[in-house]
Enzyme design. Sequence first.
Site, PDB file in Angstrom:
ATOM      1  N   ALA A 100      -0.909   6.484   2.661  1.00 40.70           N
ATOM      2  CA  ALA A 100      -2.385   6.540   1.805  1.00 40.70           C
ATOM      3  C   ALA A 100      -3.364   5.965   2.507  1.00 40.70           C
ATOM      4  O   ALA A 100      -4.256   6.492   3.029  1.00 40.70           O
ATOM      5  CB  ALA A 100      -2.079   5.996   0.637  1.00 40.70           C
ATOM      6  N   ARG A 101      -3.397   4.541   2.402  1.00 42.02           N
ATOM      7  CA  ARG A 101      -4.588   3.666   2.952  1.00 42.02           C
ATOM      8  C   ARG A 101      -4.009   2.126   3.184  1.00 42.02           C
ATOM      9  O   ARG A 101      -3.139   1.672   2.519  1.00 42.02           O
ATOM     10  CB  ARG A 101      -5.644   3.525   1.798  1.00 42.02           C
ATOM     11  CG  ARG A 101      -6.199   4.829   1.422  1.00 42.02           C
ATOM     12  CD  ARG A 101      -7.233   5.365   2.235  1.00 42.02           C
ATOM     13  NE  ARG A 101      -7.857   6.555   2.001  1.00 42.02           N
ATOM     14  CZ  ARG A 101      -7.679   7.669   2.455  1.00 42.02           C
ATOM     15  NH1 ARG A 101      -6.389   7.683   3.427  1.00 42.02           N
ATOM     16  NH2 ARG A 101      -8.111   8.765   2.205  1.00 42.02           N
ATOM     17  N   GLU A 130      -8.542   0.441  11.401  1.00 44.69           N
ATOM     18  CA  GLU A 130      -8.238   1.621  12.266  1.00 44.69           C
ATOM     19  C   GLU A 130      -9.378   1.934  13.288  1.00 44.69           C
ATOM     20  O   GLU A 130     -10.397   1.809  12.843  1.00 44.69           O
ATOM     21  CB  GLU A 130      -7.796   2.937  11.601  1.00 44.69           C
ATOM     22  CG  GLU A 130      -6.581   2.630  10.501  1.00 44.69           C
ATOM     23  CD  GLU A 130      -6.141   3.897   9.861  1.00 44.69           C
ATOM     24  OE1 GLU A 130      -6.949   4.688   9.775  1.00 44.69           O
ATOM     25  OE2 GLU A 130      -5.000   4.095   9.188  1.00 44.69           O
ATOM     26  N   HIS A 148      -2.093   8.268  12.054  1.00 45.25           N
ATOM     27  CA  HIS A 148      -2.708   8.878  10.943  1.00 45.25           C
ATOM     28  C   HIS A 148      -3.623  10.119  11.244  1.00 45.25           C
ATOM     29  O   HIS A 148      -4.590  10.410  10.981  1.00 45.25           O
ATOM     30  CB  HIS A 148      -3.887   7.938  10.184  1.00 45.25           C
ATOM     31  CG  HIS A 148      -4.186   8.431   8.814  1.00 45.25           C
ATOM     32  ND1 HIS A 148      -3.523   8.236   7.985  1.00 45.25           N
ATOM     33  CD2 HIS A 148      -5.631   8.739   8.264  1.00 45.25           C
ATOM     34  CE1 HIS A 148      -4.098   8.621   6.710  1.00 45.25           C
ATOM     35  NE2 HIS A 148      -5.473   9.004   7.101  1.00 45.25           N
TER      36      HIS A 148
END
Length: 177
Positions: A100-101, A130, A148
Amino acid sequence: MCRWRSDLTPNYELSGKKLGIIGYGAIGQKVAEIGAALGMTILVSSKNHTAEIDRFPLEDVLMQSDILSIHTSTKPGNEQLISKERIAMMKDGAILINTARGKLLDYDALEIALLQGKLFGAGLDVFPEEPVRSSSICNLPNVICTPHLAFYTDYTLTIMNEHVINNAVQYVVKKYS
């Protein structure tokens, strides 16, 4: 020479395991569907401690899940949702997955839990910062880190481009009509 089936570690059986899901939007629902198809019991965390049908308090989901998968947003109050204290609540030997995060999870506490054997493993597709410059957690043998990029297919890129174009057109139409 190929070493067929030598030095194998047994696979992790999913059937009969409990899959905890935090965040039950489109992605969380699809993960639940896949988990159920694999014979898993699905435990969905309730929002804000509400007593929704077939939902459970977050603490119960943490304590019962063999695999915990995070799919919630980083709205205010969700930062470090999975904290050191909540990782300690997790079932011994559980697996934690965060796609998700990065800011939802205390990565330092997770690394300690993995090193101490509290958790069996982790799958991480997002990070607090990131791109990841250096992260010792990614070097652990019981952790899988990905950049991701699950969305990065020709089809998804086409759909994303269509959304951008449609949003721009809608903005112009709304602004000038």
